[in-house]
Write a protein that holds these residues in place. Structure first.
Motif, PDB file in Angstrom:
ATOM      1  N   VAL A 350      38.682  44.150  27.728  1.00  0.00           N
ATOM      2  CA  VAL A 350      38.074  44.419  28.641  1.00  0.00           C
ATOM      3  C   VAL A 350      36.374  43.529  28.616  1.00  0.00           C
ATOM      4  O   VAL A 350      36.792  42.905  29.483  1.00  0.00           O
ATOM      5  CB  VAL A 350      37.826  45.305  28.811  1.00  0.00           C
ATOM      6  CG1 VAL A 350      36.668  46.159  30.028  1.00  0.00           C
ATOM      7  CG2 VAL A 350      38.556  46.703  29.903  1.00  0.00           C
ATOM      8  N   LEU A 351      36.291  43.682  27.808  1.00  0.00           N
ATOM      9  CA  LEU A 351      35.170  42.945  27.303  1.00  0.00           C
ATOM     10  C   LEU A 351      35.115  41.788  26.955  1.00  0.00           C
ATOM     11  O   LEU A 351      34.302  40.273  28.163  1.00  0.00           O
ATOM     12  CB  LEU A 351      34.144  43.348  26.102  1.00  0.00           C
ATOM     13  CG  LEU A 351      33.709  44.842  26.363  1.00  0.00           C
ATOM     14  CD1 LEU A 351      33.015  44.698  24.826  1.00  0.00           C
ATOM     15  CD2 LEU A 351      32.711  44.991  27.670  1.00  0.00           C
ATOM     16  N   ALA A 352      36.263  41.016  26.902  1.00  0.00           N
ATOM     17  CA  ALA A 352      36.505  39.064  26.669  1.00  0.00           C
ATOM     18  C   ALA A 352      36.976  38.943  27.799  1.00  0.00           C
ATOM     19  O   ALA A 352      36.114  37.872  28.244  1.00  0.00           O
ATOM     20  CB  ALA A 352      37.261  38.688  25.706  1.00  0.00           C
ATOM     21  N   ALA A 357      34.446  35.950  32.813  1.00  0.00           N
ATOM     22  CA  ALA A 357      34.978  36.363  34.374  1.00  0.00           C
ATOM     23  C   ALA A 357      33.731  36.157  34.610  1.00  0.00           C
ATOM     24  O   ALA A 357      33.342  35.165  35.795  1.00  0.00           O
ATOM     25  CB  ALA A 357      35.841  37.025  34.797  1.00  0.00           C
ATOM     26  N   ILE A 358      32.730  36.406  34.156  1.00  0.00           N
ATOM     27  CA  ILE A 358      31.335  36.384  34.503  1.00  0.00           C
ATOM     28  C   ILE A 358      30.590  34.734  34.230  1.00  0.00           C
ATOM     29  O   ILE A 358      30.058  34.037  34.863  1.00  0.00           O
ATOM     30  CB  ILE A 358      30.447  37.314  33.509  1.00  0.00           C
ATOM     31  CG1 ILE A 358      30.653  38.733  34.279  1.00  0.00           C
ATOM     32  CG2 ILE A 358      29.303  37.075  34.123  1.00  0.00           C
ATOM     33  CD1 ILE A 358      29.851  39.654  33.475  1.00  0.00           C
ATOM     34  N   LEU A 359      31.110  34.441  33.171  1.00  0.00           N
ATOM     35  CA  LEU A 359      30.534  32.841  33.015  1.00  0.00           C
ATOM     36  C   LEU A 359      31.178  32.328  33.747  1.00  0.00           C
ATOM     37  O   LEU A 359      30.077  30.995  34.276  1.00  0.00           O
ATOM     38  CB  LEU A 359      31.039  32.633  31.555  1.00  0.00           C
ATOM     39  CG  LEU A 359      30.803  33.539  29.752  1.00  0.00           C
ATOM     40  CD1 LEU A 359      30.913  32.923  28.956  1.00  0.00           C
ATOM     41  CD2 LEU A 359      29.433  33.361  30.791  1.00  0.00           C
ATOM     42  N   PRO A 407      47.371  36.266  26.364  1.00  0.00           N
ATOM     43  CA  PRO A 407      47.768  36.301  27.418  1.00  0.00           C
ATOM     44  C   PRO A 407      47.142  37.426  28.127  1.00  0.00           C
ATOM     45  O   PRO A 407      46.993  37.226  29.537  1.00  0.00           O
ATOM     46  CB  PRO A 407      49.211  36.030  27.335  1.00  0.00           C
ATOM     47  CG  PRO A 407      49.478  36.724  26.069  1.00  0.00           C
ATOM     48  CD  PRO A 407      48.294  36.076  25.006  1.00  0.00           C
ATOM     49  N   ALA A 408      47.256  38.422  27.794  1.00  0.00           N
ATOM     50  CA  ALA A 408      46.362  39.963  28.909  1.00  0.00           C
ATOM     51  C   ALA A 408      44.581  38.964  28.976  1.00  0.00           C
ATOM     52  O   ALA A 408      44.460  39.787  30.078  1.00  0.00           O
ATOM     53  CB  ALA A 408      46.478  40.553  27.594  1.00  0.00           C
ATOM     54  N   VAL A 409      44.299  38.320  28.165  1.00  0.00           N
ATOM     55  CA  VAL A 409      42.754  38.569  28.402  1.00  0.00           C
ATOM     56  C   VAL A 409      42.779  37.420  29.510  1.00  0.00           C
ATOM     57  O   VAL A 409      41.905  37.401  30.335  1.00  0.00           O
ATOM     58  CB  VAL A 409      41.891  37.219  27.163  1.00  0.00           C
ATOM     59  CG1 VAL A 409      40.605  36.853  27.925  1.00  0.00           C
ATOM     60  CG2 VAL A 409      41.669  38.840  25.817  1.00  0.00           C
ATOM     61  N   VAL A 410      44.176  36.089  29.580  1.00  0.00           N
ATOM     62  CA  VAL A 410      43.989  35.331  30.468  1.00  0.00           C
ATOM     63  C   VAL A 410      43.875  36.552  31.838  1.00  0.00           C
ATOM     64  O   VAL A 410      43.417  36.062  32.690  1.00  0.00           O
ATOM     65  CB  VAL A 410      44.743  33.867  30.291  1.00  0.00           C
ATOM     66  CG1 VAL A 410      44.613  33.275  31.940  1.00  0.00           C
ATOM     67  CG2 VAL A 410      44.127  33.555  29.072  1.00  0.00           C
ATOM     68  N   ALA A 411      44.871  36.759  31.417  1.00  0.00           N
ATOM     69  CA  ALA A 411      45.129  37.787  33.486  1.00  0.00           C
ATOM     70  C   ALA A 411      44.694  38.469  34.080  1.00  0.00           C
ATOM     71  O   ALA A 411      43.676  38.489  34.549  1.00  0.00           O
ATOM     72  CB  ALA A 411      46.538  38.451  32.745  1.00  0.00           C
ATOM     73  N   LEU A 412      43.986  39.182  32.700  1.00  0.00           N
ATOM     74  CA  LEU A 412      42.847  40.167  32.948  1.00  0.00           C
ATOM     75  C   LEU A 412      41.529  39.449  34.022  1.00  0.00           C
ATOM     76  O   LEU A 412      40.857  39.047  35.097  1.00  0.00           O
ATOM     77  CB  LEU A 412      41.867  41.056  32.401  1.00  0.00           C
ATOM     78  CG  LEU A 412      43.060  42.252  31.586  1.00  0.00           C
ATOM     79  CD1 LEU A 412      42.574  42.705  30.229  1.00  0.00           C
ATOM     80  CD2 LEU A 412      43.299  42.884  32.884  1.00  0.00           C
ATOM     81  N   PHE A 413      41.443  37.997  33.176  1.00  0.00           N
ATOM     82  CA  PHE A 413      40.161  37.522  33.615  1.00  0.00           C
ATOM     83  C   PHE A 413      40.661  36.746  34.876  1.00  0.00           C
ATOM     84  O   PHE A 413      39.517  36.591  35.756  1.00  0.00           O
ATOM     85  CB  PHE A 413      40.629  35.871  32.032  1.00  0.00           C
ATOM     86  CG  PHE A 413      39.208  34.659  33.498  1.00  0.00           C
ATOM     87  CD1 PHE A 413      38.096  34.832  33.783  1.00  0.00           C
ATOM     88  CD2 PHE A 413      40.381  33.720  33.387  1.00  0.00           C
ATOM     89  CE1 PHE A 413      37.304  33.820  34.008  1.00  0.00           C
ATOM     90  CE2 PHE A 413      39.397  32.060  34.038  1.00  0.00           C
ATOM     91  CZ  PHE A 413      38.899  32.638  34.383  1.00  0.00           C
ATOM     92  N   LEU A 414      41.656  36.746  35.275  1.00  0.00           N
ATOM     93  CA  LEU A 414      42.054  35.851  36.609  1.00  0.00           C
ATOM     94  C   LEU A 414      41.658  37.026  37.575  1.00  0.00           C
ATOM     95  O   LEU A 414      41.258  37.267  38.911  1.00  0.00           O
ATOM     96  CB  LEU A 414      43.122  35.343  36.476  1.00  0.00           C
ATOM     97  CG  LEU A 414      43.719  34.131  35.645  1.00  0.00           C
ATOM     98  CD1 LEU A 414      45.516  33.394  35.645  1.00  0.00           C
ATOM     99  CD2 LEU A 414      43.264  32.708  36.697  1.00  0.00           C
ATOM    100  N   ALA A 470      35.080  44.960  36.407  1.00  0.00           N
ATOM    101  CA  ALA A 470      35.189  45.664  35.115  1.00  0.00           C
ATOM    102  C   ALA A 470      36.405  46.908  34.860  1.00  0.00           C
ATOM    103  O   ALA A 470      36.837  47.433  34.418  1.00  0.00           O
ATOM    104  CB  ALA A 470      33.723  46.548  34.197  1.00  0.00           C
ATOM    105  N   VAL A 471      35.897  47.773  36.552  1.00  0.00           N
ATOM    106  CA  VAL A 471      36.770  49.463  36.297  1.00  0.00           C
ATOM    107  C   VAL A 471      38.239  48.594  36.488  1.00  0.00           C
ATOM    108  O   VAL A 471      39.306  49.257  36.227  1.00  0.00           O
ATOM    109  CB  VAL A 471      36.305  49.799  37.590  1.00  0.00           C
ATOM    110  CG1 VAL A 471      37.318  51.037  37.732  1.00  0.00           C
ATOM    111  CG2 VAL A 471      34.515  50.179  37.070  1.00  0.00           C
ATOM    112  N   ILE A 472      38.610  47.482  37.460  1.00  0.00           N
ATOM    113  CA  ILE A 472      39.872  46.982  37.266  1.00  0.00           C
ATOM    114  C   ILE A 472      40.462  47.204  36.327  1.00  0.00           C
ATOM    115  O   ILE A 472      41.601  46.978  36.032  1.00  0.00           O
ATOM    116  CB  ILE A 472      40.017  45.690  38.642  1.00  0.00           C
ATOM    117  CG1 ILE A 472      39.443  46.348  40.284  1.00  0.00           C
ATOM    118  CG2 ILE A 472      40.811  45.460  38.904  1.00  0.00           C
ATOM    119  CD1 ILE A 472      39.302  44.979  40.974  1.00  0.00           C
TER     120      ILE A 472
END
Length: 539
Positions: A350-352, A357-359, A407-414, A470-472
């Motif tokens: 979540v944090l990564a 995404a914020i950046l 891949p999880a971080v990239v998908a959550l980032f999108l 973040a909640v999503i």
């Protein structure tokens, strides 16, 4: 020659070949320091027996001094095999019939030995992956019905089922639907077409059948749930299903670089019979025994490790007889170390992803305010990503980034981009027009207006977007378990597979608590970043 003798001959030939290769064993011994530090990645598919066998592989490797990284519950066959081919995982349990029909798209030509030889040759030639010798049992597909329903319809065979299938509802695992040796193949071979067909997880199918929600399901012949629900298995009277001998499937990298580990896994050849694996499956599916306990008992039953003590073998079904709420605290306390690691991994995902995404989204929103002609198209594009189902987006990432955290971080980032990007853009352009006009009247430049007026006034709106993202992410991150990223999705997926509500809640409750905590914390931050007058108006 009987099937058992064929399997025994295959196993003996492989074992003899392995023992005749002392140079490989010596090479592995020489690299022992490296092997002990670099984990062997052991994976499974999301059903009970695959969890069981993968855990048995892991425990046997650990007993031989190898470090192991477990990646349980990897989606369907295509995901697991793709990860093996890319080298993201090193070994997982597979079945020769699945390799022949589902992967190669071929029908059985001969018995167990012929099928094993065929998949061995083709998998090595095409992808460089190796089938190790079969474990000693076959777990074939079977079509199951409630015994009373089968008796009332006088259905004993798949040919008999074809005559009444149009009036029945079927529930089938996702891996069975669309396969040549699955639902499509049954339709072609027997003319079986159901009134409706539903996609259900392995353990959920049994519950649906017991509750009369469906009439027919696909099963595995060694499932412990067959005896639990007293189901009738229909005879494959046209020999449609090929042999499904269980065996370790290993990557090119493991086979080439760690022959000692391959020898360890080869020791299981021909050792696990159908009765032993049925007992172990029943321990998991009926007695609710932890998978590591059932795997250790299985290895002890077949003489691969010392027998566990009485405490380890004690029945684990007590939580089946208690309410879920009553059993949950004890289960979570007993498994607190695993749950702590899963919680940490979940928070990392979540944090990564949120930080990335914020950046990206926050500066992009600022740029779009200066290039408003591009804003609508850009925001729509980021919104399009939200329409892709989470599990599908994760699957799309695998060919690009493999399995695991990346891949999880990239998908959550999108997934995080839209709320932050939209709120940043909206917050800036809708910042109090009177304040902006006053700033211009005082001679402030556009950069000064942005930094001293627009962004401060937009801060609460921007933070609301971060809060939503973040909640999503906390909820969506549970799906990352399907691609080996870990997190609180692991117990949820395993619990769904094993029809264990306590296990499901052991992942769902911490995930919900984390979502509430994140929402509360960011709500406080939303107030804190607001300019003084705005913040007082929000209280």
């Amino acid at each position: 020659m009987t099937v058992a003798r064929i399997r025994g001959a295959i196993a003996a030939a492989w074992a003899a070949g392995a023992l005749a290769a002392p140079s490989l064993a010596a090479q592995d011994d020489a690299a022992g320091a490296v092997d002990s530090r670099t984990p062997i990645v052991v994976a499974s598919k999301p059903f009970a027996e695959s969890y069981l066998l993968a855990e048995a592989f892991a425990q046997l490797l650990e007993a031989s001094g190898y470090a192991v990284d477990r990646r349980p519950g990897l989606g369907m066959t295509e995901l697991a095999l793709g990860a093996l081919i890319r080298g993201d995982i090193d070994v997982y349990p597979e079945y020769t019939g699945t390799g022949l029909a589902a992967v190669l798209g071929e029908s059985a030509a001969g018995g167990s030995a012929a099928v094993f030889r065929r998949v061995s040759e083709e998998f090595e030639a095409r992808w460089g992956v190796r089938w190790l010798p079969p474990l000693g049992f076959e777990n074939t597909y079977a079509i199951a019905m409630r015994r009373d329903v089968a008796d009332s319809l006088d259905v004993r065979t798949l040919s008999g089922l074809a005559a009444v299938a149009q009036d029945l509802a079927g529930g089938f695992s996702p891996d069975f639907i669309g396969r040549a040796d699955g639902l499509d193949g049954l339709a072609a071979a027997y003319g079986i077409r159901f009134r409706e067909s539903r996609s259900l997880l392995q353990a959920v199918k049994y519950q649906a059948l017991a509750e009369d929600a469906v009439d027919v399901i696909d099963a595995y012949s060694t499932d412990g749930a067959i005896s639990r629900y007293d189901l009738a298995l229909l005879a494959d009277d046209r020999n449609f299903f090929p042999p499904y001998d269980a065996a370790p499937l290993v990557s090119r990298k493991l086979y080439a670089d760690r022959p000692g580990a391959v020898l360890v896994l080869t020791r299981l050849a021909g050792r696990i019979d159908e009765e032993a694996v049925q007992r172990a499956n029943e321990r998991i599916e009926v007695d609710a025994a932890p998978i590591p306990v059932a795997a250790r008992e299985l290895l002890a039953d077949v003489g691969m490790i010392d027998a566990p003590g009485d405490e380890a073998r004690s029945p684990s079904a007590s939580r089946r007889t208690r309410s879920t709420v009553a059993a949950l605290p004890g289960y979570m306390w007993t498994n607190r170390a695993d749950l702590g690691r899963q919680f940490g991994r979940h928070l990392l995902l979540v944090l990564a992803s949120l930080g990335a995404a914020i950046l990206v989204a926050l500066p992009a929103g600022v740029v779009l305010e200066r290039r408003r002609s591009l804003a609508e198209g850009t925001i729509r594009l980021s919104g399009l990503l939200q329409t892709i189902p989470g599990i599908a987006l994760l699957a799309f990432m695998i060919p690009l980034f493999g399995i695991g955290v990346a891949p999880a971080v990239v998908a959550l980032f999108l997934y995080s981009l839209l709320p932050i990007l939209r709120n940043t853009y909206t917050g800036i352009i809708e910042a109090a027009p009177d304040a902006v006009a006053a700033g211009r009247a005082l001679g402030m430049t556009e950069v000064q207006l942005l930094g001293r007026v627009r962004l401060p006034l937009a801060a609460p709106v921007i933070m609301a977007g971060v809060r939503t993202a973040a909640v999503i992410n906390v909820g969506t991150a549970t799906l990352a378990a399907f691609i080996g990223a870990g997190g609180l999705g692991d117990p949820i997926v395993a619990g769904l597979t094993l029809s264990d509500p306590v296990m499901i809640l052991s992942g769902a409750v911490p995930s919900a608590v984390l979502a509430l905590f994140v929402d509360w914390g960011l709500a406080r931050a939303e107030v804190a970043v607001a300019p003084k007058g705005v913040a007082e108006g929000r209280r």
